[in-house]
Design a protein around this motif. Structure first.
Motif, PDB file in Angstrom:
ATOM      1  N   VAL A 219       0.869  -1.170   0.000  1.00 21.95           N
ATOM      2  CA  VAL A 219       0.000   0.000   0.000  1.00 21.95           C
ATOM      3  C   VAL A 219       0.908   1.223   0.000  1.00 21.95           C
ATOM      4  O   VAL A 219       1.710   1.410   0.910  1.00 21.95           O
ATOM      5  CB  VAL A 219      -0.934   0.026   1.238  1.00 21.95           C
TER       6      VAL A 219
ATOM      7  N   CYS B 286       0.259   7.168  -5.472  1.00 22.36           N
ATOM      8  CA  CYS B 286      -0.148   6.703  -4.145  1.00 22.36           C
ATOM      9  C   CYS B 286      -1.531   6.069  -4.147  1.00 22.36           C
ATOM     10  O   CYS B 286      -2.367   6.369  -4.994  1.00 22.36           O
ATOM     11  CB  CYS B 286      -0.142   7.867  -3.168  1.00 22.36           C
ATOM     12  N   ASP B 287      -1.744   5.231  -3.138  1.00 20.94           N
ATOM     13  CA  ASP B 287      -3.063   4.659  -2.868  1.00 20.94           C
ATOM     14  C   ASP B 287      -3.751   5.440  -1.751  1.00 20.94           C
ATOM     15  O   ASP B 287      -4.973   5.589  -1.739  1.00 20.94           O
ATOM     16  CB  ASP B 287      -2.929   3.201  -2.402  1.00 20.94           C
TER      17      ASP B 287
ATOM     18  N   LYS C 288      -8.706  10.363  -9.887  1.00 22.84           N
ATOM     19  CA  LYS C 288      -8.263   9.129  -9.212  1.00 22.84           C
ATOM     20  C   LYS C 288      -8.833   9.121  -7.796  1.00 22.84           C
ATOM     21  O   LYS C 288      -8.768  10.107  -7.082  1.00 22.84           O
ATOM     22  CB  LYS C 288      -6.732   9.063  -9.150  1.00 22.84           C
TER      23      LYS C 288
ATOM     24  N   TYR D 177      -8.681   8.260  -3.999  1.00 18.98           N
ATOM     25  CA  TYR D 177      -7.654   8.037  -2.978  1.00 18.98           C
ATOM     26  C   TYR D 177      -8.309   7.744  -1.639  1.00 18.98           C
ATOM     27  O   TYR D 177      -9.359   8.296  -1.312  1.00 18.98           O
ATOM     28  CB  TYR D 177      -6.799   9.301  -2.785  1.00 18.98           C
TER      29      TYR D 177
END
Length: 122
Positions: free
Chosen positions: A11, A79-80, A103, A105
């Motif tokens: 992650v 990034c996640d 996206k 997040y």
């Protein structure tokens, strides 16, 4: 099932704001490295704060991509999960930029969520 019995996926975290609290998150996330956590990017316009975070990450052997602002970090899509650890009065704007970004997040926001009730409701 015990965590040693299966492979953990990675992650990827980004920290927005790497002053004192942001660096504390960097340390705490490092302690979760055996659970598949890695910090891959930071965003902060303050160069000395960037350098302190880079020095700390280097001691963990974590290479970081550095951005001068949160929008560039968002657009990188590296990034996640994002941690918002900026000054309180900036949380709302950054959070709205994250929510409205194409996206999706996961987000952890330092308290307070926002400095005005209307911004929290938004």
């Amino acid at each position: 099932m015990d965590s040693a019995d299966h492979k953990t996926s990675t992650v990827k975290y980004g920290i927005i704001g790497v002053g004192m609290m942001g660096r504390e998150h960097l340390i705490n996330l490092y302690h979760l490295r055996t659970e598949g956590v890695v910090v891959v990017a930071i965003a902060d316009p303050h160069v000395p704060s960037q350098q302190h975070a880079l020095d700390l990450a280097q001691s963990f052997n974590w290479p970081l991509k550095v951005f001068g602002g949160h929008q560039e970090l968002l657009d990188s899509r590296l990034c996640d999960v994002l941690v918002i650890a900026t000054p309180n009065m900036t949380h709302h704007r950054i959070l709205m930029d994250i929510i409205n970004h194409p996206k999706a997040y996961h987000v952890l926001v330092e308290k307070p969520l926002c400095t005005m009730v209307s911004h929290c409701k938004e």
